[in-house]
Write a protein that holds these residues in place. Sequence first.
Motif, PDB file in Angstrom:
ATOM      1  N   GLU A   1       6.431 -12.290   1.348  1.00 38.07           N
ATOM      2  CA  GLU A   1       5.019 -11.879   1.293  1.00 38.07           C
ATOM      3  C   GLU A   1       4.890 -10.328   0.904  1.00 38.07           C
ATOM      4  OE1 GLU A   1       4.173 -11.700   5.630  1.00 38.07           O
ATOM      5  OE2 GLU A   1       3.901 -13.795   5.744  1.00 38.07           O
TER       6      GLU A   1
ATOM      7  N   ALA B   1      10.468  -4.458   4.739  1.00 32.05           N
ATOM      8  CA  ALA B   1      11.727  -5.372   4.617  1.00 32.05           C
ATOM      9  C   ALA B   1      12.948  -4.026   4.668  1.00 32.05           C
ATOM     10  CB  ALA B   1      11.781  -6.141   3.530  1.00 32.05           C
TER      11      ALA B   1
ATOM     12  N   GLU C   1      17.756 -15.020  12.952  1.00 29.64           N
ATOM     13  CA  GLU C   1      16.276 -15.106  13.129  1.00 29.64           C
ATOM     14  C   GLU C   1      15.757 -13.557  12.645  1.00 29.64           C
ATOM     15  OE1 GLU C   1      15.172 -15.839  17.159  1.00 29.64           O
ATOM     16  OE2 GLU C   1      16.280 -17.537  17.255  1.00 29.64           O
ATOM     17  N   TYR C   2      16.257 -12.800  12.665  1.00 29.19           N
ATOM     18  CA  TYR C   2      15.848 -11.333  12.348  1.00 29.19           C
ATOM     19  C   TYR C   2      15.967 -11.290  10.799  1.00 29.19           C
ATOM     20  CZ  TYR C   2      15.058  -6.160  12.322  1.00 29.19           C
ATOM     21  OH  TYR C   2      14.453  -4.818  12.514  1.00 29.19           O
TER      22      TYR C   2
ATOM     23  N   VAL D   1      16.665 -10.491  19.821  1.00 26.23           N
ATOM     24  CA  VAL D   1      16.329 -11.384  18.561  1.00 26.23           C
ATOM     25  C   VAL D   1      18.037 -11.616  17.984  1.00 26.23           C
ATOM     26  CG1 VAL D   1      15.246 -11.910  16.343  1.00 26.23           C
ATOM     27  CG2 VAL D   1      14.078 -10.504  18.221  1.00 26.23           C
TER      28      VAL D   1
ATOM     29  N   ASN E   1      15.795 -13.871   8.871  1.00 22.82           N
ATOM     30  CA  ASN E   1      14.623 -14.924   8.465  1.00 22.82           C
ATOM     31  C   ASN E   1      13.334 -14.166   8.313  1.00 22.82           C
ATOM     32  OD1 ASN E   1      16.583 -17.115   8.040  1.00 22.82           O
ATOM     33  ND2 ASN E   1      15.801 -17.957  10.039  1.00 22.82           N
ATOM     34  N   GLU E   2      12.989 -13.276   9.398  1.00 23.60           N
ATOM     35  CA  GLU E   2      11.808 -12.778   9.443  1.00 23.60           C
ATOM     36  C   GLU E   2      11.820 -11.588   8.114  1.00 23.60           C
ATOM     37  OE1 GLU E   2       8.181 -11.168  10.405  1.00 23.60           O
ATOM     38  OE2 GLU E   2       9.160 -12.841  11.119  1.00 23.60           O
ATOM     39  N   ILE E   3      13.047 -11.128   7.711  1.00 21.60           N
ATOM     40  CA  ILE E   3      13.051 -10.180   6.631  1.00 21.60           C
ATOM     41  C   ILE E   3      12.773 -10.955   5.295  1.00 21.60           C
ATOM     42  CG2 ILE E   3      14.436  -8.470   5.438  1.00 21.60           C
ATOM     43  CD1 ILE E   3      15.837  -7.770   8.027  1.00 21.60           C
ATOM     44  N   GLN E   4      13.395 -12.233   5.177  1.00 24.20           N
ATOM     45  CA  GLN E   4      13.067 -12.961   4.145  1.00 24.20           C
ATOM     46  C   GLN E   4      11.613 -13.268   3.877  1.00 24.20           C
ATOM     47  OE1 GLN E   4      15.310 -13.691   1.613  1.00 24.20           O
ATOM     48  NE2 GLN E   4      13.286 -14.429   0.646  1.00 24.20           N
ATOM     49  N   ARG E   5      10.948 -13.498   5.132  1.00 20.08           N
ATOM     50  CA  ARG E   5       9.527 -13.924   5.196  1.00 20.08           C
ATOM     51  C   ARG E   5       8.677 -12.644   4.599  1.00 20.08           C
ATOM     52  NH1 ARG E   5       5.197 -12.623   7.645  1.00 20.08           N
ATOM     53  NH2 ARG E   5       6.288 -11.248   9.469  1.00 20.08           N
ATOM     54  N   LEU E   6       9.094 -11.420   5.039  1.00 16.27           N
ATOM     55  CA  LEU E   6       8.477 -10.089   4.502  1.00 16.27           C
ATOM     56  C   LEU E   6       8.584 -10.258   2.955  1.00 16.27           C
ATOM     57  CD1 LEU E   6       9.654  -7.787   7.321  1.00 16.27           C
ATOM     58  CD2 LEU E   6       7.325  -8.403   6.807  1.00 16.27           C
TER      59      LEU E   6
ATOM     60  N   HIS F   1      13.661  -2.581   7.886  1.00 20.94           N
ATOM     61  CA  HIS F   1      14.178  -3.480   8.757  1.00 20.94           C
ATOM     62  C   HIS F   1      15.691  -3.611   8.352  1.00 20.94           C
ATOM     63  CE1 HIS F   1      11.004  -4.649  11.608  1.00 20.94           C
ATOM     64  NE2 HIS F   1       9.990  -4.862  10.241  1.00 20.94           N
TER      65      HIS F   1
END
Length: 195
Positions: A19, A25, A8-9, A4, A11-16, A28
């Motif tokens: 949420e 988070a 992008e990774y 990945v 961005n995924e942490i920001q999503r976490l 990661h």
Amino acid sequence: MSKVALHEYLNEIQRLLNEESYGEAVSHCRSILQQYPRHVDTYRLLGQALLEQADYQAAEDVFQRILGALPNDLTVHIGLSIIAQETDDLSKAIWHMQRAYELAPYTPSLQSELRKLYKRRDGRAPAKLVLTQGALAHLHFQGEMYKTAVSEWQSILEKEPNRLDIMAMLAEAYWRQNERVNAVELLRHLLDEAP
């Protein structure tokens, strides 16, 4: 194992974080930092997650590391102000919010927070915030008026000689106005102070 891209990774942490999955988070972020131990954006996300978990000591440590690399990081100054408020260190909370205000003086949320802090300290909030010398210098710098910014920052350093954030901005202003010798000399001093 799939690969990945780092952005992008992140961005995924920001999503976490959005949420409220703060523990995940943190995990990661620490995983990324094992591979990339100097990745400032990951430290910033880690600090935010730790702050949201109310792990103030760990969040402060992370934010201080970031300031070692980026002494004018708006997000970090806001985070450190929040930590200081939560740990009842009003003077430190004000100091960091003032630094954030200097970086973005026309941001309504920063103005509001700084007024609230002044009200806690003084019993009343000022009707209007006055632009500080640091805020004026940043505005001059952003407007490419480097000579004026240099003058303002030099004046601040005369009063507060240990302001690493001001030294960093002054060095950049020197560089941009082609005063390379002054910039290099100041950067060497800065590296001696905070390697």
